[in-house]
Design a protein around this motif. Structure first.
Motif, PDB file in Angstrom:
ATOM      1  N   PRO A 101       0.611  -1.104  -0.145  1.00 45.91           N
ATOM      2  CA  PRO A 101      -0.125   0.152  -0.012  1.00 45.91           C
ATOM      3  C   PRO A 101       1.081   1.326  -0.104  1.00 45.91           C
ATOM      4  O   PRO A 101       1.762   1.143   0.406  1.00 45.91           O
ATOM      5  CB  PRO A 101      -0.798  -0.107   1.259  1.00 45.91           C
ATOM      6  CG  PRO A 101       0.243  -0.905   2.140  1.00 45.91           C
ATOM      7  CD  PRO A 101       0.964  -1.782   1.267  1.00 45.91           C
ATOM      8  N   LEU A 102       0.045   2.237  -0.490  1.00 49.71           N
ATOM      9  CA  LEU A 102       0.959   3.642  -0.380  1.00 49.71           C
ATOM     10  C   LEU A 102       0.298   4.480   0.555  1.00 49.71           C
ATOM     11  O   LEU A 102      -0.903   4.491   0.947  1.00 49.71           O
ATOM     12  CB  LEU A 102       0.595   4.422  -1.880  1.00 49.71           C
ATOM     13  CG  LEU A 102       1.493   4.160  -2.986  1.00 49.71           C
ATOM     14  CD1 LEU A 102       0.736   4.880  -4.107  1.00 49.71           C
ATOM     15  CD2 LEU A 102       2.792   4.470  -2.660  1.00 49.71           C
ATOM     16  N   ARG A 103       1.196   4.860   1.581  1.00 54.13           N
ATOM     17  CA  ARG A 103       0.783   5.716   2.624  1.00 54.13           C
ATOM     18  C   ARG A 103       1.161   7.057   2.534  1.00 54.13           C
ATOM     19  O   ARG A 103       2.486   7.266   2.555  1.00 54.13           O
ATOM     20  CB  ARG A 103       1.217   5.289   3.993  1.00 54.13           C
ATOM     21  CG  ARG A 103       0.350   3.884   4.601  1.00 54.13           C
ATOM     22  CD  ARG A 103       0.976   3.578   5.921  1.00 54.13           C
ATOM     23  NE  ARG A 103       0.082   2.203   6.328  1.00 54.13           N
ATOM     24  CZ  ARG A 103       0.441   0.975   6.258  1.00 54.13           C
ATOM     25  NH1 ARG A 103       1.354   0.647   5.643  1.00 54.13           N
ATOM     26  NH2 ARG A 103      -0.542   0.283   6.944  1.00 54.13           N
ATOM     27  N   LEU A 104       0.614   8.019   2.297  1.00 57.09           N
ATOM     28  CA  LEU A 104       0.742   9.393   1.854  1.00 57.09           C
ATOM     29  C   LEU A 104       0.091  10.421   3.049  1.00 57.09           C
ATOM     30  O   LEU A 104      -0.963  10.195   3.254  1.00 57.09           O
ATOM     31  CB  LEU A 104       0.476   9.682   0.622  1.00 57.09           C
ATOM     32  CG  LEU A 104       0.977   8.802  -0.680  1.00 57.09           C
ATOM     33  CD1 LEU A 104       0.180   9.173  -2.044  1.00 57.09           C
ATOM     34  CD2 LEU A 104       2.309   8.746  -0.706  1.00 57.09           C
ATOM     35  N   PHE A 105       0.931  11.524   3.486  1.00 57.66           N
ATOM     36  CA  PHE A 105       0.168  12.481   3.994  1.00 57.66           C
ATOM     37  C   PHE A 105       0.483  14.045   3.356  1.00 57.66           C
ATOM     38  O   PHE A 105       1.394  14.190   2.512  1.00 57.66           O
ATOM     39  CB  PHE A 105       0.576  12.445   5.329  1.00 57.66           C
ATOM     40  CG  PHE A 105       1.976  12.930   6.049  1.00 57.66           C
ATOM     41  CD1 PHE A 105       3.085  12.258   5.979  1.00 57.66           C
ATOM     42  CD2 PHE A 105       2.382  14.325   6.100  1.00 57.66           C
ATOM     43  CE1 PHE A 105       4.298  12.541   6.128  1.00 57.66           C
ATOM     44  CE2 PHE A 105       3.461  14.976   6.611  1.00 57.66           C
ATOM     45  CZ  PHE A 105       4.666  13.890   6.633  1.00 57.66           C
ATOM     46  N   ASN A 135      -8.393  -2.585   0.308  1.00 57.43           N
ATOM     47  CA  ASN A 135      -9.732  -2.454   0.622  1.00 57.43           C
ATOM     48  C   ASN A 135     -10.420  -3.049   1.710  1.00 57.43           C
ATOM     49  O   ASN A 135     -11.663  -3.119   1.672  1.00 57.43           O
ATOM     50  CB  ASN A 135     -10.253  -2.729  -0.742  1.00 57.43           C
ATOM     51  CG  ASN A 135      -9.954  -4.377  -1.123  1.00 57.43           C
ATOM     52  OD1 ASN A 135      -9.700  -4.958  -0.271  1.00 57.43           O
ATOM     53  ND2 ASN A 135     -10.587  -4.618  -2.388  1.00 57.43           N
ATOM     54  N   GLY A 136      -9.737  -3.506   2.644  1.00 62.31           N
ATOM     55  CA  GLY A 136     -10.157  -4.321   3.893  1.00 62.31           C
ATOM     56  C   GLY A 136     -10.767  -3.436   4.929  1.00 62.31           C
ATOM     57  O   GLY A 136     -10.220  -2.216   5.044  1.00 62.31           O
ATOM     58  N   PRO A 137     -11.328  -3.773   5.965  1.00 57.98           N
ATOM     59  CA  PRO A 137     -11.802  -3.026   7.114  1.00 57.98           C
ATOM     60  C   PRO A 137     -10.617  -2.573   8.092  1.00 57.98           C
ATOM     61  O   PRO A 137     -10.601  -1.505   8.757  1.00 57.98           O
ATOM     62  CB  PRO A 137     -12.599  -4.047   7.812  1.00 57.98           C
ATOM     63  CG  PRO A 137     -12.274  -5.137   7.501  1.00 57.98           C
ATOM     64  CD  PRO A 137     -11.806  -5.173   6.084  1.00 57.98           C
ATOM     65  N   LEU A 309      -7.319   1.591  -8.062  1.00 59.36           N
ATOM     66  CA  LEU A 309      -6.762   1.574  -6.645  1.00 59.36           C
ATOM     67  C   LEU A 309      -7.974   1.928  -5.574  1.00 59.36           C
ATOM     68  O   LEU A 309      -8.491   2.898  -5.638  1.00 59.36           O
ATOM     69  CB  LEU A 309      -5.619   2.599  -6.296  1.00 59.36           C
ATOM     70  CG  LEU A 309      -4.457   2.007  -6.693  1.00 59.36           C
ATOM     71  CD1 LEU A 309      -3.524   3.110  -6.390  1.00 59.36           C
ATOM     72  CD2 LEU A 309      -3.916   0.593  -6.384  1.00 59.36           C
ATOM     73  N   PRO A 310      -8.144   0.890  -4.717  1.00 68.22           N
ATOM     74  CA  PRO A 310      -9.039   1.362  -3.587  1.00 68.22           C
ATOM     75  C   PRO A 310      -8.174   2.361  -2.777  1.00 68.22           C
ATOM     76  O   PRO A 310      -7.147   2.282  -2.708  1.00 68.22           O
ATOM     77  CB  PRO A 310      -9.240  -0.175  -2.991  1.00 68.22           C
ATOM     78  CG  PRO A 310      -7.916  -0.706  -3.288  1.00 68.22           C
ATOM     79  CD  PRO A 310      -7.627  -0.333  -4.666  1.00 68.22           C
TER      80      PRO A 310
END
Length: 407
Positions: A101-105, A135-137, A309-310
């Motif tokens: 996953p991409l984690r961006l801020f 896309n999961g919880p 992408l979700p």
């Protein structure tokens, strides 16, 4: 003669004066550090974008709310009204090879006309995160937990996160088979919690009494986890059942984190339902009549920029945080300067080197410059609450003075 507008600001923008600017930077620094330590990487996009970026098939912002410009080639530009869309553009065009996953801020300003989140701000400082590719919880819970932790780390008391699920409303609408125009009318009335108008409209619609009753109860499906049980009893659509199961899963993770006491549920939260595709949430404090933060899942946005992408994320309004913290007595005063340095002619070099040594030790230090208001450095130090004065003199060398600030 000075013109009236020369001394004024346009409506919806503001100057941040000393104390507010200090606290704004302090908050932004804390948020930036928290996002970074949580594995998110900072991204920055331009303030000016092509209008087309925000004119997709599922716009979340009316074009009438955007500040528009025309470039020399006649193309329409806008001051960005949102930062999620530019990030989706970047992810879809320039980060296609980045592993998921991409984690961006981000931290930055957005610009809009009209009522914006319940206020008439036209320049709004925001901080936010985007979690893309999952896309999961677990991803939804991570984003909500990040919002809760930001508030806790900043010392905000008595806040809550309202959690909804736009697919629950969409399930009811699909079951009812309503035309798009009537769907929008119903959505607006639910969002406004206008029960009388909603009742009148539903009576006029050719849909089953069960669906009418369920839609009518949507604005009242607000509160603790018991409303999920109630919603499950009255819903028949598989889409509604799946939406509720998704909320249960996210809530279960937040409960494991110990955050359940901050979470309430609102299945009547249906704003921007063309943009969001699942969990939606907003942060509320008792000091403000409008949300401090908002976010949710938007699984179809990035596909408008060529990559399917979700995604989920949230943004917090910095000004709103400042107001909430001020009303809870959580803002800080600007720390005083630690040392005032005075240098006679010929001692400036020694004084300057001394000041740099103090700064390297993270001390605030300033050089005394006489003015009509203050000819004496000791009087100046007392007025500015500076506890120490160091003089550099030709004959005596370095002379230190401790200032009694209790006088």
């Amino acid at each position: 003669m000075v013109g009236k507008l020369k001394l004024s600001l346009p409506e919806g923008v503001q100057d941040y004066l000393l104390d507010e600017c200090y606290n704004k930077r302090r908050i932004e620094d804390k948020i930036r550090k928290f996002f970074y330590l949580s594995g998110y990487n900072e991204i920055e996009t331009p303030v000016i974008e092509f209008f087309d970026v925000f004119a997709g098939v599922k716009p979340s912002i009316d074009q009438e709310q955007m500040f528009k410009l025309i470039d020399p080639e006649g193309r329409i530009l806008v001051l960005r009204p949102d930062i999620t869309m530019p990030i989706a553009r970047v992810v879809g065009t320039k980060m296609t090879n980045n592993p998921l996953p991409l984690r961006l801020f981000y931290l930055g300003n957005v610009y809009r006309y009209g009522e914006f989140q319940g206020a008439k701000q036209r320049e709004v400082a925001q901080a936010g995160i985007e979690l893309l590719g999952v896309n999961g919880p677990e991803a939804d819970a991570e984003v909500i937990a990040m919002a809760i932790q930001v508030f806790l780390d900043l010392g905000l008391d008595e806040f809550q996160i309202d959690v909804g699920q736009v697919e629950f409303f969409k399930g009811l609408i699909e079951e009812a088979g309503m035309p798009e125009q009537e769907v929008e009318e119903v959505r607006n009335l639910i969002d406004q919690k206008n029960m009388l108008a909603l009742e009148m409209l539903l009576k006029s619609l050719p849909i089953s009494e069960h669906i009418k009753d369920t839609i009518y109860r949507l604005p009242q499906l607000y509160g603790d986890s018991r409303i999920l049980i109630e919603a499950n009893k009255i819903s028949r659509s598989p889409k509604c059942k799946d939406a509720l199961e998704n909320v249960y899963q996210v809530y279960g993770i937040l409960r494991d984190y110990g955050f359940d006491r901050y979470v309430t549920f609102d299945l009547g939260m249906v704003q921007s339902f063309n943009f969001y595709t699942g969990i939606i949430f907003r942060g509320i404090t008792k000091e403000l009549g409008y949300p401090v933060c908002g976010g949710g899942r938007y699984d179809r946005l990035v596909s408008e920029f060529g990559r399917d992408l979700p995604a989920t994320g949230f943004a917090v309004g910095i000004k709103r945080l400042l107001i909430a913290l001020e009303r809870q007595g959580k803002l800080e005063e600007i720390p005083p300067v630690d040392v005032l340095v005075v240098a006679e002619s010929g001692q400036m070099g020694k004084a300057y080197e001394f000041m740099q040594q103090l700064k390297r030790k993270n001390k605030r230090v300033e050089m005394f410059l006489p003015t009509d208001d203050f000819a004496s450095p000791l009087d100046y130090a007392r007025e500015r609450r500076i506890p120490k004065v160091v003089e550099f003199k030709d004959k005596e060398g370095m002379v230190e003075h401790e200032i009694n600030l209790n006088i």
